[in-house]
Design a protein around this motif. Structure first.
Motif, PDB file in Angstrom:
ATOM      1  N   UNK A  80      -2.640   0.022  -9.029  1.00  0.00           N
ATOM      2  CA  UNK A  80      -1.366   0.715  -9.200  1.00  0.00           C
ATOM      3  C   UNK A  80      -1.179   1.213 -10.622  1.00  0.00           C
ATOM      4  N   UNK A  81      -1.732   0.497 -11.583  1.00  0.00           N
ATOM      5  CA  UNK A  81      -1.714   0.996 -12.958  1.00  0.00           C
ATOM      6  C   UNK A  81      -2.473   2.317 -13.054  1.00  0.00           C
ATOM      7  N   UNK A  82      -3.598   2.399 -12.340  1.00  0.00           N
ATOM      8  CA  UNK A  82      -4.365   3.640 -12.329  1.00  0.00           C
ATOM      9  C   UNK A  82      -3.579   4.795 -11.740  1.00  0.00           C
ATOM     10  N   UNK A  83      -2.889   4.562 -10.631  1.00  0.00           N
ATOM     11  CA  UNK A  83      -2.085   5.622 -10.021  1.00  0.00           C
ATOM     12  C   UNK A  83      -0.904   6.017 -10.908  1.00  0.00           C
ATOM     13  N   UNK A  84      -0.406   5.064 -11.693  1.00  0.00           N
ATOM     14  CA  UNK A  84       0.647   5.385 -12.661  1.00  0.00           C
ATOM     15  C   UNK A  84       0.121   6.345 -13.721  1.00  0.00           C
ATOM     16  N   UNK A  85      -1.074   6.054 -14.238  1.00  0.00           N
ATOM     17  CA  UNK A  85      -1.683   6.953 -15.222  1.00  0.00           C
ATOM     18  C   UNK A  85      -1.949   8.328 -14.620  1.00  0.00           C
ATOM     19  N   UNK A  86      -2.347   8.363 -13.343  1.00  0.00           N
ATOM     20  CA  UNK A  86      -2.599   9.643 -12.688  1.00  0.00           C
ATOM     21  C   UNK A  86      -1.344  10.505 -12.649  1.00  0.00           C
ATOM     22  N   UNK A  87      -0.218   9.898 -12.336  1.00  0.00           N
ATOM     23  CA  UNK A  87       1.030  10.658 -12.297  1.00  0.00           C
ATOM     24  C   UNK A  87       1.381  11.235 -13.651  1.00  0.00           C
ATOM     25  N   UNK A 122       0.817  -1.213   0.000  1.00  0.00           N
ATOM     26  CA  UNK A 122       0.000   0.000   0.000  1.00  0.00           C
ATOM     27  C   UNK A 122       0.851   1.264   0.000  1.00  0.00           C
ATOM     28  N   UNK A 123       2.124   1.160   0.366  1.00  0.00           N
ATOM     29  CA  UNK A 123       3.000   2.337   0.350  1.00  0.00           C
ATOM     30  C   UNK A 123       3.545   2.628  -1.046  1.00  0.00           C
ATOM     31  N   UNK A 124       3.363   1.694  -1.968  1.00  0.00           N
ATOM     32  CA  UNK A 124       3.990   1.825  -3.287  1.00  0.00           C
ATOM     33  C   UNK A 124       3.302   2.844  -4.198  1.00  0.00           C
ATOM     34  N   UNK A 125       1.954   2.934  -4.236  1.00  0.00           N
ATOM     35  CA  UNK A 125       1.325   3.814  -5.236  1.00  0.00           C
ATOM     36  C   UNK A 125       1.804   5.248  -5.217  1.00  0.00           C
ATOM     37  N   UNK A 126       2.000   5.827  -4.029  1.00  0.00           N
ATOM     38  CA  UNK A 126       2.430   7.222  -4.011  1.00  0.00           C
ATOM     39  C   UNK A 126       3.838   7.366  -4.581  1.00  0.00           C
ATOM     40  N   UNK A 127       4.711   6.388  -4.281  1.00  0.00           N
ATOM     41  CA  UNK A 127       6.048   6.439  -4.857  1.00  0.00           C
ATOM     42  C   UNK A 127       5.992   6.311  -6.379  1.00  0.00           C
ATOM     43  N   UNK A 128       5.134   5.414  -6.860  1.00  0.00           N
ATOM     44  CA  UNK A 128       4.951   5.271  -8.307  1.00  0.00           C
ATOM     45  C   UNK A 128       4.418   6.567  -8.905  1.00  0.00           C
ATOM     46  N   UNK A 129       3.470   7.168  -8.224  1.00  0.00           N
ATOM     47  CA  UNK A 129       2.895   8.437  -8.673  1.00  0.00           C
ATOM     48  C   UNK A 129       3.971   9.513  -8.782  1.00  0.00           C
TER      49      UNK A 129
END
Length: 415
Positions: A303-310, A248-255
């Protein structure tokens, strides 16, 4: 391009990077700050909300201040104050000391954010091509570095003061030395009273809210989206999509990483396709990211969604500053550009304040999947205002950029 402008660009990029480090060190250590000062869960939101509110006050105050003082001078002194206030957060013992440090931090951040973007827009005018996204890429890089340093401090169980002290010791003299090469749009504005100074004041005061309204809305919607990722990505992945606490800590880093990538490449996109097209593309990709997050069957799709958001959201804010400054310049002159950016910067904090409580309230009352659709719709509203990003007579970022020039900016040292 003259050496003066190249040094001005490099020094301003370092200022963005340093601010990214400082802000990340503050927000990623909130649990440690809460434990150190014994702040209750009920009182914590008040402390957190105070920072963007005071930053808005600092931005509004800066609009008045730069009528008399060059933006480079405000930036030169506000950035060290931010770093010292960060150190104060780690050094205090009582709640009143934390409150004082956060108040100073907030006011100084408002001035810092406003003047950094003022200088960025004026440098872009001087270059005659899109460079604004590169400055915000430096901020993203600083955010990644600051978050990594915060992780190291938490991992080694270092006190806040020990975590912050080396960073401040390194950055404080570096930003102060680098400030020697900041470049103002017109360094002659504050050489003394006279017609030039008087004209600048008139130009700044004539910027109407109607001119800025599309950019204010876009800025607010973009930061609602950004604050949704910052505040809810970990909880969403863990509670809604059933991921582990570690994952759960990964999405923000990916973003953050995809934000850095998108901004690093964004200026090339603006030069090739135009600012309006890049903003439209960013809004569509960002909205697609929220849609994927809302519909995700599991953590990895989320996480793919958060990648697109970034990749999508990252281009909108820098282009909003650039477009607002350009429009104000074209309608009212160079002084109006600084005033427009100071006013627009307030809506950065409005979006940040609204986004997290909005998603939280909708999530509790309805569902967190449904709550993700609200920032999605707001980001899509940006499409209605994308034409406002089309360049005017100078055709910046519209496929017709001026040849690289060096005759607009002057250094703050009078060069």
């Amino acid at each position: 391009m003259t050496e003066v402008l190249r040094r001005g660009r490099a020094s301003l990029a370092f200022s963005f990077l340093a601010q990214g480090v400082a802000f990340a060190l503050l927000v990623t250590r909130i649990p440690a700050i809460q434990d150190r000062y014994g702040i209750s869960d009920g009182l914590l939101p008040a402390f957190l909300a105070a920072v963007p509110i005071l930053a808005g006050v600092g931005s509004v105050t800066t609009e008045q201040l730069v009528r008399r003082v060059r933006p480079s001078s405000v930036l030169r002194w506000s950035q060290p104050v931010v770093l010292l206030a960060l150190l104060g957060v780690g050094a205090g013992d009582g709640v009143w000391e934390l409150a004082l440090s956060l108040a100073v931090f907030g006011l100084a951040v408002g001035a810092l954010d406003a003047t950094m973007n003022m200088l960025g827009v004026s440098l872009q005018q001087a270059y005659g091509r899109s460079i604004m996204l590169g400055f915000h890429a430096a901020y993203s890089l600083g955010g990644i570095a600051g978050a990594s340093l915060a992780w190291a401090g938490a991992h080694w169980e270092l006190s806040l003061f020990i975590s912050y002290l080396p960073v401040v010791v390194v950055l404080l003299p570096a930003v102060f030395v680098g400030s020697r090469w900041y470049v103002d749009a017109d360094a002659s504005q504050d050489t003394g009273p006279g017609p030039s100074a008087e004209r600048s004041t008139v130009e700044r005061s004539t910027v109407g809210f109607r001119l800025l309204l599309p950019f204010c809305l876009v800025m607010t919607f973009a930061y609602i989206g950004d604050s949704t990722v910052s505040n809810w990505s970990a909880k969403y992945l863990q509670d809604v999509l059933g991921s582990s606490e570690q994952l759960a800590t990964v999405p923000y880093n990916v973003y953050m990483v995809t934000t850095l990538i998108g901004r690093s490449l964004g200026d090339l996109g603006v030069r090739r396709f135009g600012a309006a097209a890049v903003v439209r593309g960013g809004a569509l990709v960002g909205a697609a990211g929220f849609a994927v997050v809302a519909a995700a069957p599991g953590a990895w799709v989320g996480m793919l969604g958060f990648t697109l958001l970034g990749l999508g959201l990252c281009v909108i804010v820098p282009q909003t500053f650039a477009a607002a400054g350009r429009h104000a310049f074209e309608h009212h002159g160079p002084g109006a550009s600084d005033a427009a950016i100071a006013r627009l910067n307030v809506f950065n904090y409005v979006g940040f304040l609204v986004g997290s409580p909005l998603v939280g309230a909708l999530g509790d009352a309805w569902s967190y999947r449904g709550a993700m659709l609200v920032p999605m719709v707001l980001v899509l509203v940006t499409l209605l205002y994308a034409k406002s990003f089309t360049a005017g007579p100078h055709r910046y970022g519209d496929g017709h950029e001026r040849p690289r020039t060096a005759d607009v900016g002057r250094s703050s040292n009078g060069l």
